[in-house]
Design an enzyme around this catalytic site. Structure first.
Site, PDB file in Angstrom:
ATOM      1  N   GLU A 338      -0.592  -5.196  -2.347  1.00 34.82           N
ATOM      2  CA  GLU A 338      -0.131  -4.523  -1.283  1.00 34.82           C
ATOM      3  C   GLU A 338      -0.116  -2.702  -2.087  1.00 34.82           C
ATOM      4  OE1 GLU A 338       3.334  -7.258  -0.866  1.00 34.82           O
ATOM      5  OE2 GLU A 338       2.866  -7.082  -2.767  1.00 34.82           O
ATOM      6  N   CYS A 339      -0.674  -2.247  -0.997  1.00 34.12           N
ATOM      7  CA  CYS A 339       0.413  -0.826  -1.373  1.00 34.12           C
ATOM      8  C   CYS A 339      -0.911  -0.559  -2.376  1.00 34.12           C
ATOM      9  CB  CYS A 339       1.678  -0.261  -1.400  1.00 34.12           C
ATOM     10  SG  CYS A 339       2.182   1.275  -1.331  1.00 34.12           S
ATOM     11  N   GLY A 340      -0.075   0.309  -4.135  1.00 33.28           N
ATOM     12  CA  GLY A 340      -0.829   0.428  -5.156  1.00 33.28           C
ATOM     13  C   GLY A 340      -1.677  -0.318  -5.641  1.00 33.28           C
ATOM     14  N   GLY A 440      -3.207  -3.643   2.837  1.00 34.83           N
ATOM     15  CA  GLY A 440      -2.247  -3.067   2.656  1.00 34.83           C
ATOM     16  C   GLY A 440      -0.558  -2.293   2.887  1.00 34.83           C
TER      17      GLY A 440
END
Length: 467
Positions: A338-340, A440
């Protein structure tokens, strides 16, 4: 205290930056120092404030969000977390009535009504006197069913200013003044590009340790606020009732080991996401990307969000770990990022004029920008089957990122999510897929996507069997 009754209150503001976080941190630490068992909650999708609240109360903080969770689930979650605690302290987000639309859906006020919780409003009174009474009066009567139980005046300029504020509120409203805070000469917890500086990056040598900063805030709160009156507000909350169990199904026996990276670079995890994996049959193993310690055998990998950009050089220097993660992905291990975590799986990360090599699982790069590139709630549809989502699954989440995804040939990429709300990565899509790796910008809450954890564990079990 019975299982169905507990004191609770919600600290709200007129907008972001009005002082509700300082009040919440100081109150949580002051009550904790007084021997109370404080369970802190943070309204909305927030990892940083929630972590500081957990440090202040010396027990983990739980996020509450009406966008992700139904009213029944919210009550079940609060009931579960409040067991053995003396008081529930909820910090709101944004302005009291601000939600995702003009009706104020998913606002702090909606959460307070759903949980039948009295509200205390923190107001920045900079360059304001009698007008504050009109604001308090308007907030008290704006929405039926909301109980505004008190107001705290923040950033007051002196005794004369405080006297006028108090007399104005007392003369024109029925809302009690529960304290007045002076202006802080220096913020004990500095801010950065995503709000408060994270506890992971907080420099004790420069600012003092976590406890020293939180104790300093609690000292000010204890001196300037009426802690006894605030406790009486919390005690005035009605009986809560006993909702349905948060986890209706018994926990499964442990059958796989799933590693999750929790270090200074990646540490954004909802407690419920980790708990859901454990209840689905995973033994969780905490890992780091920032050292060369060998990892134990794992059958799945969870990479949360965080601040990989500020630690990009250290991440890049751990070349063996980067290669290790890429080999896991190529071997078909289920990896969820997720993200990072997604930024780490890219070819490169650009930050402050320098480009750093990352794990290279996906043939894209991320570039850090001065302004947010994605901010707010998301909703997407799974347009492909993956180990984590079946095609057609509705996925609610949130995004908050300053980086953007850069792809040389976007047509060669496989995306699993079509964004209906939110920005995602490229062309309204999110959720890059390679083998059994999914990455994502979107963050999820496991209670809002109940199939995610069982599918993750099932994929890890399949990988384990095929090794």
């Amino acid at each position: 205290m019975s299982v169905a009754t507990f004191p609770r209150l919600l600290i709200a503001g007129l907008s972001g930056g009005t002082g509700k976080t300082i009040v919440s941190l100081g109150l949580a630490r002051a009550w904790t120092r007084a021997g109370k068992s404080v369970r802190s909650f943070k309204k909305g999708p927030d990892y940083i404030d929630a972590t500081w609240l957990g440090l202040a109360s010396r027990r983990f903080c739980t996020n509450l969000d009406p966008y992700f969770l139904s009213g029944e689930t919210l009550r079940s979650l609060v009931h579960e977390r409040m067991q053995g605690c003396d008081v529930g302290l909820i910090e709101g987000n944004r302005g009291l009535f601000d939600g995702k639309d003009e009706q104020g859906s998913c606002s702090s006020s909606e959460l307070a009504r759903q949980l039948e919780t009295p509200v205390v409003l923190a107001i920045d009174c900079t360059k304001m006197t009698r007008t504050v009474a009109a604001i308090v009066q308007g907030c008290a009567h704006f929405e039926p069913g909301l109980r505004l139980a008190g107001v705290i005046c923040n950033r007051t300029a002196g005794e004369r200013h405080r006297a006028i504020l108090r007399r104005s509120i007392e003369e024109h409203t029925d809302v009690p003044v529960l304290g007045m805070l002076p202006k802080f000469r220096e913020n004990p917890i500095p801010e950065r590009h995503m709000g408060l500086m994270s506890d992971q990056e907080y420099d004790p040598a420069s600012y003092g340790g976590h406890d020293q900063a939180l104790d300093a805030i609690a000292d000010v709160v204890g001196e300037w606020l009426d802690l006894d009156a605030l406790w009486r507000v919390a005690e005035s909350a009605p009986e809560f009732g006993e909702p349905a169990p948060l986890w209706p199904e018994p926990a499964a026996e442990k059958c796989v080991r799933i590693g999750y990276v929790h270090d200074e670079a990646l540490w954004f995890y909802y407690q419920e996401n980790l708990e859901a994996l454990e209840r689905a049959g995973a033994e969780l193993v905490r890992l780091s990307l920032l050292d060369d310690q060998p990892w134990p055998e794992i059958h799945g990998l969870y990479l949360g969000g965080g601040f990989p950009e500020t630690l990009a050089l250290r991440l890049a220097n751990q070349s063996r770990t980067r290669i290790h993660v890429k080999n896991f992905s190529e071997a078909g291990m289920p990896i969820y990022a997720e993200c990072g975590g997604f930024m780490y799986l890219c070819d490169t990360l650009e930050y402050d004029g320098s480009v750093y090599p990352m794990a290279g699982v996906f043939p894209v790069a991320t570039s850090f920008c001065p302004r947010p590139q994605g901010l707010g709630y998301t909703e997407a549809e799974a347009v492909a089957d993956t180990p984590f989502y079946a095609r057609g699954t509705r996925v609610r989440g949130h995004e908050f990122h300053y980086s953007r995804c850069v792809a040389a040939k976007s047509g060669n990429l496989r995306f699993a999510l079509k964004m209906e709300r939110g920005n995602g990565m490229l062309d309204g899509c999110d959720g890059l897929v390679s083998n059994s790796t999914f990455a994502g910008y979107n963050h999820i809450h496991a209670l809002a996507v109940p199939d995610w954890a069982p599918r993750f564990v099932a994929a890890a079990l399949k990988f384990k069997a095929g090794q």
